[in-house]
Structure formats: C-alpha cells, structure tokens
Design a protein around this motif. Structure first.
Motif, PDB file in Angstrom:
ATOM      1  N   TYR A  56      33.924 -61.356  15.191  1.00  0.00           N
ATOM      2  CA  TYR A  56      35.039 -60.612  14.619  1.00  0.00           C
ATOM      3  C   TYR A  56      36.339 -61.407  14.605  1.00  0.00           C
ATOM      4  CZ  TYR A  56      37.796 -56.758  13.016  1.00  0.00           C
ATOM      5  OH  TYR A  56      38.602 -55.975  12.236  1.00  0.00           O
ATOM      6  N   HIS A  59      38.196 -63.014  11.627  1.00  0.00           N
ATOM      7  CA  HIS A  59      39.033 -62.302  10.652  1.00  0.00           C
ATOM      8  C   HIS A  59      40.528 -62.317  11.014  1.00  0.00           C
ATOM      9  CE1 HIS A  59      40.911 -59.072   8.425  1.00  0.00           C
ATOM     10  NE2 HIS A  59      40.968 -58.312   9.512  1.00  0.00           N
ATOM     11  N   HIS A  83      46.000 -58.004  15.383  1.00  0.00           N
ATOM     12  CA  HIS A  83      46.272 -56.813  14.574  1.00  0.00           C
ATOM     13  C   HIS A  83      45.221 -55.714  14.673  1.00  0.00           C
ATOM     14  CE1 HIS A  83      43.750 -58.586  11.296  1.00  0.00           C
ATOM     15  NE2 HIS A  83      43.540 -57.322  11.009  1.00  0.00           N
ATOM     16  N   ASP A  84      43.997 -56.040  15.053  1.00  0.00           N
ATOM     17  CA  ASP A  84      42.975 -54.996  15.173  1.00  0.00           C
ATOM     18  C   ASP A  84      42.680 -54.631  16.625  1.00  0.00           C
ATOM     19  OD1 ASP A  84      42.431 -54.336  12.523  1.00  0.00           O
ATOM     20  OD2 ASP A  84      41.179 -56.116  12.253  1.00  0.00           O
ATOM     21  N   ASP A 150      46.157 -59.354   6.320  1.00  0.00           N
ATOM     22  CA  ASP A 150      44.916 -58.679   6.718  1.00  0.00           C
ATOM     23  C   ASP A 150      44.121 -58.280   5.481  1.00  0.00           C
ATOM     24  OD1 ASP A 150      43.016 -57.033   8.087  1.00  0.00           O
ATOM     25  OD2 ASP A 150      44.348 -55.292   7.868  1.00  0.00           O
ATOM     26  N   ASN A 154      40.502 -59.554   3.958  1.00  0.00           N
ATOM     27  CA  ASN A 154      39.423 -58.592   3.699  1.00  0.00           C
ATOM     28  C   ASN A 154      38.939 -58.679   2.260  1.00  0.00           C
ATOM     29  OD1 ASN A 154      39.126 -57.489   6.243  1.00  0.00           O
ATOM     30  ND2 ASN A 154      40.737 -55.961   5.920  1.00  0.00           N
TER      31      ASN A 154
END
Ligand code: MN
Length: 720
Positions: A56, A59, A83-84, A150, A154
């Motif tokens: 992950y 990203h 950010h996540d 972001d 994506n």
C-alpha cells in the motif's frame, strides 16, 4: 541517479528516489523528517495491499512524488505520505500530531475529511456546489493539493479496479477534481486528470478519437514542422529569441469541443496550435506583431490575457490566424514565468518561494497568490469581479450542507438547522421539530458546518416557535417565522375579539352570530372599519373597547344602560373562557404567574391583548379603578399546555443538592426553565425554580414530592 519517467506504471519509485528529489530544494533536516514519516507510514500500512497487489505504501509515496515535482514544502510531502493513515490504519490524528506536529496532523485530517464526503448527485449545479464545498472545508489550501496528488495517482493506477468503480472515480475526477485544479490554475494536473478520466469513463469514444487522430498524424506532423520553421525563421530575422512549440491537442479537449460546439472531428482538427515562449512582456507584443505580419489574423479572436489575466492568474496572448492552405493557427505567446504559472497555478507560489521563509503558512501563501492576482488586475485597470470569484472559492462565507438525498445546499456561515429547514422548503421550516446532524439528534439551534448531512424531522401540526428568531440567520427563515407569528396573532386576536364582543352583547340577549346587516353597517361606519374581522382584531388586540362596539350595536338608548362594571353579577354569569393556547394575545402576568386552577381575572392591554392575573395578585388591584378594562375570565374545563410557575425552597447546603432537587422536580414531569440559587449562610441556601406545570394539581404533586427530600425544608409557590 536519473529519476525514472514517472508515467511508466512498471517502475518502482522508492523513498530513496523521493529523498534525492527533495534534497534538490529542501533543507537536509526537512528531508530527514520526510524519511521518518515514510518509516511511520510504511509501518502503519504494513500488510495492506493495493488492488494491483503492490504494498500500500507505494501509493502515498507516489502522491508525495507528485508534490515533490511541484516543489511543495516538506509538510505537504509528509501529509501526502501519511494521507491515508487516519482513514485506513489504527493510528489517530493526535498520534500524528505528536510525531510530526499539529500542522501535518491538520493536513492529514483535512484530506481524510475530503475523502469521506460522498459525491452522489449528477446535476451540474450540484457538482459546482460540491467543488465549492470541498474548497470551503479546507482550512489550508495544501489539503487540496495533497488531495489532488492522491487523486492523480489513483487515476494513473485505475486499471486495477473493477469497471463500475473505475467509472465512478473517473466521473468524479472529471466533474470535481479537474475543475478544482483548473480553478487553482494547475493546468498540468488538470490536463492529466482529464485525459485519464476520459479514457476511463468513455473508453469507446476515446479509442475512436485516438484512432482518428493517429490517422491524421503523419500529415499533421509535417504541417506543424513546416509552420514551426517558418515562424522561427521570421523571428530570427527580427532578432527575437523565442522557442516555438507545436502543441498536440488533448483528446478530451477535442471531445469537449466536438460535443459542446457540435463540430465535426475535421472542424476541430483543422486547427493547429502553437506556443511561443519569450523572456519579457515587451517581447510578447513584438512577437505578436511579427506573427500578424506573417499570417492574417482572424478578426475578433485576439485576446490579451496579459493585460487582463484569467481568474486563476493565467497570462498569455492568444491569437488565431488564417493559413494560406485554408486551416487556422491558434497561437499563444507568453513569457517563461507566465508559462510556469500557467502550468502550476497556485503551486507556482511554492515553486518561486521554496527555500526562503518556508515557515510561511499555506493560507498566507494562498492569500499572497490572490494578492498577486489582484495586483495584476489593478495594473490592468480592469474590474475586480474576476478576483471575487476566486476569493469566494478559496475563502467562502458560505457553508455547504448535504440533504438526506445527497443534494448540497448553500447557506450563509452561522446558519442553523432551522435555516436549513426553511432553505429546503417553507413547509419543512414551519413544521420542523427536531434535527439529525450526521445521524445524531441535535437541538434545532445548532450551527451547521461544511459537509454535514442534515435530516430535518417534521410533525404535521407543528408550528414555528418565536424563540427561533433569536438564532436564525437567513432572511428566508426570519421572514417566514415573522409572517407566521403575525398571521397567528391576527387569527388569535380576531377570535378573541369576537368572543369579547359576544360576551358584551350577550348581556342583552344579542350575539355576534345574530347581528343584522343593518347593525353591522352601523358599527362599521361609526367606528370606521372596513369589515367585522377588523373590528374583532382590534378588540382582541385591546385597541378597541368591546363595550363601545356593543353599545353602538345595541343602540344608544339601551347602550346607556349597559353596565360598565365588568364585575357586576350579570356579567359574571357569562365569563370569557381561555384554554391557555392563545399564545400571542393572551399573556400570563409574570408577577403572580397564574396557572389553571387559580381564580383569575384579566385586563385588556392596548396592542398586547389580554393579560391574565391571579385574582388575589397585588398588581391586579392597581387596575380596580379602570373597570371598563376588566374582563371576567375563567379557565376552560379542558386546558392545554404548560404554564410557568415559580417555587422556592430552603435547603441544607450539601454537595449535589441542586441535582437532587432538580431530579425530584423532573420525576414529576415538570420542566425546569430556570434555576436561581442563593447561599444564605454556610449551612443553608435558598433555591428558586421556574418550572412549567399543567395546573394546580400538577404543581401540588411536584411540591409534595420535593418536600419529601430530607434536605429540603420549607417549600412554597412564589407570587410577587
Ligand atoms: Mn489515497
């Protein structure tokens, strides 16, 4: 080490690559901090994978890279890496704050909030509101930049997703994120978002267009090169140093042109586009002169965005030319600095300023950006309207609220649930009784914030409450509540006035119902009213005396005999009955606070209607010498509503005594409206409660219940 081409999805971009990029423009300890954020983020996301199968952390790292390419400050880079984390891992905002400071934590939190709002409606106006809401929600414009990075990553890696999910994200990108990027002047990002969104949302149309463009490819390239050389040569003759580039049209912009202007593919493609970059503003205009000399300009198509920049700060000269071969040339001329702004928009501010005063807050940066736009505009001597648009977007005075259906309503800052209810519909406002904010029941006076989902609960038969006027913030709510109250008062005064007149007439065996036309005309003319309702209303409001009207109706002779003493035995046979719900025209005196069960008496107060006192109230005695104003009055056998009454008690001082007494009051279903406590000496206190009860019996119950408490001695109802 060369940084690999980032659009290649097969490359693996590592933290070491990022640090190398950052070393070029950040301080060493800032880069170290970024590295630590990476370690924390990698640990937090450990074991999580993207749909593509890769770990992950790739990203957020890729999002950070996009910001590094824009030379953003290290806090934005850290926020991108994390950010996540709040959303997808067990770590909370305060943990990030502890490790990386409040600013970073706020940025990450802001991005999470944006990620959490769902865009549902498809209407264009809603998309516009949604974009505004996103901008309004952020305290710091960097949140938007991180979110755009972001989203861009994506979009670049959309292929791994299921097709329905892909389409949803693509639509959102085209409707929300690309326009936001455009508004902030970030054209490079906007173009890529559009191209990626177009491929994902309309794969067929995209393929066909791409094929069509490919077919024209060879010929076009040849034409473009020829023109490029021709322009270059002419500029050289004039001793102008400039770079001339033929621009390929983007698929999505071809598509939009065909779609919105109903043009054929060949109409759109018959245009060749060039950009000429020079060193100074003067040179831009010189180049323009040369170009217009070389080709014939199309009248009305020249635009001077240098003198009058676009709302997002874009500056350039645009012109369209005829070529001898029948196609047209679109030419943009600008300086290299203008070109940077044209590509990076608001981010160009970090680009220029990085290194120096990086402690400068992002909001200040955003304001500086606006200020620079303003200066450009003032210099150009044009209206400030363009700036207003940007300013409203970045620092809005509105809040944006979701309806249960996912629509967005725009309300002024400070608006409450009641304002929202009236904004939905007047009837919703008039009948609202409660509100759920993000599914939690809240008081109607609650102020609303950006992105909240509001559900108004209505009850048929519910009515606006005058108290709402204290907190509503919109004209619509205020006007409607006032209007309702005014109508209510009118209705209530008409009904009361009618009963008052009827009472006076009944002494003589007359009634309002049996009035002859002749009598009606008589009283209307003598008192100068247009209709009977007006007379009733004025009587109800206390502006017109009922017995005066009655005397006219009965006739002067009999009228002279009309008793003026309302306490006379004859009148008390027929008292006025009140129910307690005649809110606006019947008021209960604050001195004696009469409640059902008390003997009462009332007088008419001009403009206010009837004021009810307890019969034994001292204040009531003052009016004894104005008998014409007294009204004999009684409670209806069925009385509705709650009535305020004051009780006072002496208690022993002890911790929690107030809560104990309050609980006892509440146990008997009496609402507490106000509490006053007054310490007499160290041992005792006097507490007085303003409570609302149904009647004397209810009050007696409450008093009995409270008296049972050991710590309470002496309790009584208060009358002043
Ligand atoms: Mn993400």
């Amino acid at each position: 080490m060369a940084v690999p081409e980032y659009r290649d999805s097969n490359d693996v971009f590592l933290i070491s690559d990022l640090c190398l990029m950052l070393e070029k423009y950040l301080k060493h300890d800032e880069v170290t901090e970024v590295y630590q954020a990476y370690l924390f983020g990698a640990e937090a996301h450990d074991g999580q994978h993207r749909m593509s199968g890769e770990p992950y952390i790739y990203h957020p790292l890729a999002a950070a890279r996009i910001l590094a390419e824009m030379h953003m400050d290290h806090k934005s880079i850290i926020a991108a890496i994390l950010h996540d984390v709040i959303e997808d891992t067990k770590h909370a905002k305060d943990e990030i704050a502890k490790l990386f400071g409040d600013e970073v934590a706020d940025l990450v939190d802001g991005v999470s909030k944006l990620t959490n709002i769902q865009f549902e409606s498809k209407a264009e106006a809603q998309a516009e509101n949604f974009r505004k809401m996103m901008l309004a929600m952020v305290q710091d414009i960097r949140v938007i930049l991180v979110k755009l990075a972001d989203r861009l990553h994506n979009m670049r890696t959309l292929g791994a997703l299921r097709s329905d999910k892909r389409r949803k994200i693509a639509r959102e990108t085209l409707e929300i994120y690309a326009p936001i990027a455009m508004r902030l002047g970030m054209n490079t990002i906007r173009l890529e978002l559009e191209e990626l969104g177009f491929v994902a949302l309309y794969p067929m149309r995209c393929r066909i267009l791409k094929e069509a463009v490919r077919k024209t490819g060879g010929d076009r390239k040849e034409v473009v090169t020829k023109i490029e050389i021709k322009i270059q040569e002419r500029l050289k003759q004039e001793d102008i140093i400039a770079s001339v580039v033929g621009r390929e049209k983007h698929l999505y912009s071809i598509y939009l042109k065909m779609f919105s202007k109903a043009l054929s593919f060949h109409d759109v493609m018959d245009v060749y586009a060039f950009r000429i970059l020079v060193d100074s503003v003067d040179m831009c205009y010189r180049v323009l002169g040369v170009i217009h000399n070389l080709y014939k300009p199309v009248p009305g198509r020249f635009k001077d965005y240098i003198a009058i920049p676009k709302t997002n700060g874009y500056q350039s000269l645009h012109t369209v030319l005829f070529s001898s071969k029948g196609f047209s040339l679109e030419v943009q001329i600008r300086t290299k600095d203008m070109d940077k702004v044209a590509n990076a928009g608001i981010a160009a501010h970090w680009l220029y300023k990085s290194g120096k005063d990086s402690s400068n807050s992002a909001q200040i940066r955003a304001r500086q950006w606006l200020k620079s736009l303003l200066e450009m505009q003032q210099f150009a001597g044009n209206s400030m309207e363009f700036l207003e648009n940007v300013k409203i977007d970045l620092f809005p005075d509105e809040v944006y609220i979701f309806t249960p259906k996912g629509d967005i309503l725009e309300l002024p800052r400070g608006a409450t649930a009641v304002d929202f209810a009236y904004a939905v519909h007047t009837d919703v406002g008039n009948q609202c009784v409660a509100v759920k904010i993000d599914r939690v029941l809240m008081p109607l006076r609650t102020k609303l914030y950006n992105g909240q989902k509001i559900e108004i609960i209505t009850a048929s038969g519910a009515n606006p409450n005058p108290v709402w006027l204290d907190f509503v913030n919109t004209v619509k709510a205020r006007t409607n509540i006032r209007h309702y109250l005014k109508n209510l008062q009118k209705e209530e005064s008409i009904s009361l006035g009618k009963r008052l007149l009827d009472k006076c007439l009944s002494v003589y065996g007359e009634s309002v119902k049996s009035l002859s036309d002749e009598n009606i005309t008589k009283v209307l003319t003598q008192l100068n009213y247009s209709n009977m309702n007006k007379i009733y209303e004025e009587i109800g409001l206390g502006n017109q005396l009922a017995f005066v009207a009655a005397r006219i109706i009965i006739g002067d002779d009999k009228g002279k005999a009309l008793p003026v003493d309302p306490q006379s035995s004859e009148k008390t046979k027929n008292p006025l009955y009140i129910k307690g719900t005649e809110n606006t025209v019947v008021q209960f005196a604050r001195c004696c606070r009469p409640i059902p069960g008390d003997s009462i008496i009332a007088y008419v107060s001009a403009g206010r209607g009837i004021v009810v006192h307890a019969q034994d109230c001292n204040n009531a005695q003052e009016f004894v010498d104005k008998p014409e104003k007294w009204i004999d009055i009684q409670w209806e056998s069925e009385v509705d509503g709650n009535f305020s009454v004051e009780i006072k008690m002496m208690v022993k001082n002890q911790r929690g005594i107030l809560a104990t007494v309050a609980a006892a009051v509440a146990e008997k279903d009496a609402n507490i409206e106000n509490v006053d406590m007054d310490e007499r000496d160290g041992l005792h206190s006097a507490i007085s409660f303003l409570i609302s009860v149904k009647d004397r019996k209810h009050l007696a119950n409450v008093i009995r219940h409270v008296r049972r408490l050991k710590l309470v001695y002496r309790i009584s109802r208060v009358r002043r």
